[in-house]
Design an enzyme around this catalytic site. Structure first.
Site, PDB file in Angstrom:
ATOM      1  N   ARG A 174       0.838  -1.196   0.000  1.00 21.40           N
ATOM      2  CA  ARG A 174       0.000   0.000   0.000  1.00 21.40           C
ATOM      3  C   ARG A 174       0.874   1.246   0.000  1.00 21.40           C
ATOM      4  O   ARG A 174       1.975   1.247   0.533  1.00 21.40           O
ATOM      5  CB  ARG A 174      -0.906  -0.021   1.233  1.00 21.40           C
TER       6      ARG A 174
ATOM      7  N   ARG B  93      -5.686  -2.449  -6.080  1.00 19.24           N
ATOM      8  CA  ARG B  93      -6.687  -2.732  -5.051  1.00 19.24           C
ATOM      9  C   ARG B  93      -7.721  -1.614  -4.972  1.00 19.24           C
ATOM     10  O   ARG B  93      -7.442  -0.467  -5.340  1.00 19.24           O
ATOM     11  CB  ARG B  93      -6.013  -2.915  -3.696  1.00 19.24           C
TER      12      ARG B  93
ATOM     13  N   SER C  55      -7.503  -1.495   6.901  1.00 18.84           N
ATOM     14  CA  SER C  55      -7.693  -2.691   6.079  1.00 18.84           C
ATOM     15  C   SER C  55      -6.699  -3.772   6.484  1.00 18.84           C
ATOM     16  O   SER C  55      -5.519  -3.507   6.708  1.00 18.84           O
ATOM     17  CB  SER C  55      -7.521  -2.356   4.603  1.00 18.84           C
TER      18      SER C  55
ATOM     19  N   SER D 137      -4.661  -7.541   5.885  1.00 15.10           N
ATOM     20  CA  SER D 137      -4.064  -8.297   4.780  1.00 15.10           C
ATOM     21  C   SER D 137      -5.048  -9.325   4.255  1.00 15.10           C
ATOM     22  O   SER D 137      -5.131  -9.556   3.043  1.00 15.10           O
ATOM     23  CB  SER D 137      -2.784  -8.988   5.258  1.00 15.10           C
TER      24      SER D 137
ATOM     25  N   GLN E 102       5.807 -10.984   2.342  1.00 16.67           N
ATOM     26  CA  GLN E 102       5.930  -9.641   2.887  1.00 16.67           C
ATOM     27  C   GLN E 102       7.060  -8.881   2.192  1.00 16.67           C
ATOM     28  O   GLN E 102       8.185  -9.383   2.086  1.00 16.67           O
ATOM     29  CB  GLN E 102       6.216  -9.705   4.394  1.00 16.67           C
TER      30      GLN E 102
ATOM     31  N   ARG F 142      19.166 -21.820  35.077  1.00 18.23           N
ATOM     32  CA  ARG F 142      19.193 -21.127  33.783  1.00 18.23           C
ATOM     33  C   ARG F 142      20.048 -21.912  32.795  1.00 18.23           C
ATOM     34  O   ARG F 142      21.223 -22.167  33.028  1.00 18.23           O
ATOM     35  CB  ARG F 142      19.768 -19.726  33.973  1.00 18.23           C
TER      36      ARG F 142
END
Length: 424
Positions: A30, A89, A98, A100, A121, A179
């Site tokens: 976009r 679009r 909007s 995806s 992407q 840990r």
């Protein structure tokens, strides 16, 4: 192999139908951006951001059509130059709100031939063709309905608490008393946002009724997400090391042809008191030309018929740089073809740098082209490399360094689809 590190997270039916299914790659781009205006086509390491993923999709050999969905004319222009089709679009799916999913659903409503949508992407520039091939195979051959990319991270998480309440935080994935070392802990999987592949039916159902779902694990060096956790200078260094440069970069450049005006000079001519014409040349550009020649890459400086510099000045420039000179040429394709025949070179073995509208024909033919950032032609075409520096201020040196980097990669026979992680 990355493709072996995938896992099913639910089971069900959903094998693709018999015969070849139409696979469409779809990149959403976009025009509006809250952070960086027109970020999707902003140059990253000399290439428009969206071009990195377009190049990977086009070279994957398993995608039937590559589309960019946009509402912006400039993004459409760049997408077409880099070989993609464009879906304009509607305003209804071009809003800030909007999703995806809404945009993808609009796309498949207008494309009844599409069976699988590979949503990629634009902000993941370290995507490679083998990522696309391996993930898509999970749908076409292994029967998954939805495959998404993840990255493994070794990060300890803690509960978020309201400090005003004075409540202690608690560990979510760690035993504080024991840990673990990084090498003793497999870590956790996070979406890295590179891609989301799914069947048409799954997209039409709004991803609510998925059968078989799987993740595809990518190595951390490929997981560059500019949207989330990385800034532009860091991304440029990552993409130069781990990005996919395309098939055309396999050939080693043997000849570099550079226009003088608009590349090596900034168009300014100075006149001395005695009436002599003077021109300034950046020392870095001269050094860049000399670097190329030391690496056995021939350099020819080129002037056009309407060159504002005199023949004497051009000869001095060529002498200073220690390279050849082509004076007063029309820059027509057949003349360059004659040069290729004379040098016994292919077009993909030549690099060209120009900046004027008359240079467009040659820019479109050579294997590698470059333009200074202030070049007028940069507004007309999407160059394969757009320098960060302007003409006469180190642009030629920058492009020369880029050529040498590509040559080094080729000579070392680095297989871009498989980078040794032990060296990361």
């Amino acid at each position: 192999m990355e493709s072996s590190r995938c896992a099913e997270v639910s089971s069900g039916v959903g094998y693709p139908s018999a015969g070849h299914s139409h696979r469409a790659a779809l990149i959403l781009a976009r025009g509006g951006s809250k952070g960086i205006p027109l970020k999707n086509i902003k140059n990253l390491a000399g290439v428009p951001l969206i071009a990195w993923v377009l190049r990977a999709a086009l070279d994957s050999e398993v995608i039937d059509s590559v589309w960019v969905s946009t509402d912006h004319d400039e993004i459409e222009r760049v997408a077409k130059v880099w070989g993609a089709k464009v879906h304009r679009r509607s305003p209804e799916v071009s809003k800030d709100s909007s999703s995806s999913l809404e945009t993808i659903q609009e796309f498949i409503r207008l494309r009844p031939e599409v069976d699988i949508v590979c949503h990629i992407q634009a902000t993941s520039p370290c995507l490679h063709p083998h990522h696309i091939r391996d993930a898509l195979q999970m749908i076409t051959e292994q029967g998954y309905d939805y495959v998404f990319s993840v990255v493994r991270r070794h990060q300890f998480r803690w509960e978020e608490v309201d400090k005003k309440e004075g409540k202690n935080t608690t560990p979510l994935n760690i035993d504080v008393a024991h840990r673990l070392r990084r090498q003793d802990w497999p870590g956790e999987l996070y979406e890295n946002g590179s891609f989301y592949f799914s069947t048409r039916k799954a997209w039409e159902n709004g991803l609510k009724q998925l059968g078989k779902i799987a993740y595809y694990e990518m190595l951390p060096e490929y997981s560059v997400d500019i949207d989330v956790d990385i800034d532009w200078p860091v991304a440029e260094q990552r993409v130069l090391r781990f990005g996919y440069f395309g098939r055309e970069q396999n050939a080693v450049v043997r000849l570099f042809v550079c226009k003088v005006s608009g590349c090596l000079t900034n168009g300014q001519i100075y006149t001395s008191v005695s009436g002599e014409d003077l021109v300034a040349i950046n020392a870095r550009d001269v050094a860049g030309i000399q670097m190329l020649q030391r690496e056995n890459i021939e350099v020819i400086l080129m002037s056009s018929v309407n060159e504002p510099l005199s023949r004497g000045l051009l000869k001095k420039l060529a002498q200073q740089a220690g390279c050849g000179l082509w004076f007063g040429k029309q820059l027509k394709g057949f003349e360059m073809e004659q040069l290729m025949e004379e040098k016994k070179l292919r077009w993909d073995e030549m690099a060209f740098m120009g900046s004027e509208s008359e240079d467009r024909e040659i820019l479109s033919q050579v294997g590698l082209n470059g333009v200074p950032c202030d070049s007028p032609v940069a507004n007309l075409i999407a160059a394969k490399y757009t320098c960060q520096r302007p003409a006469g201020n180190g642009a030629v040196c920058e492009f020369a360094e880029y050529i040498l980097m590509l040559k080094k990669q080729s000579l070392l026979e680095v297989h871009q689809d498989r980078i040794d992680r032990a060296n990361f």
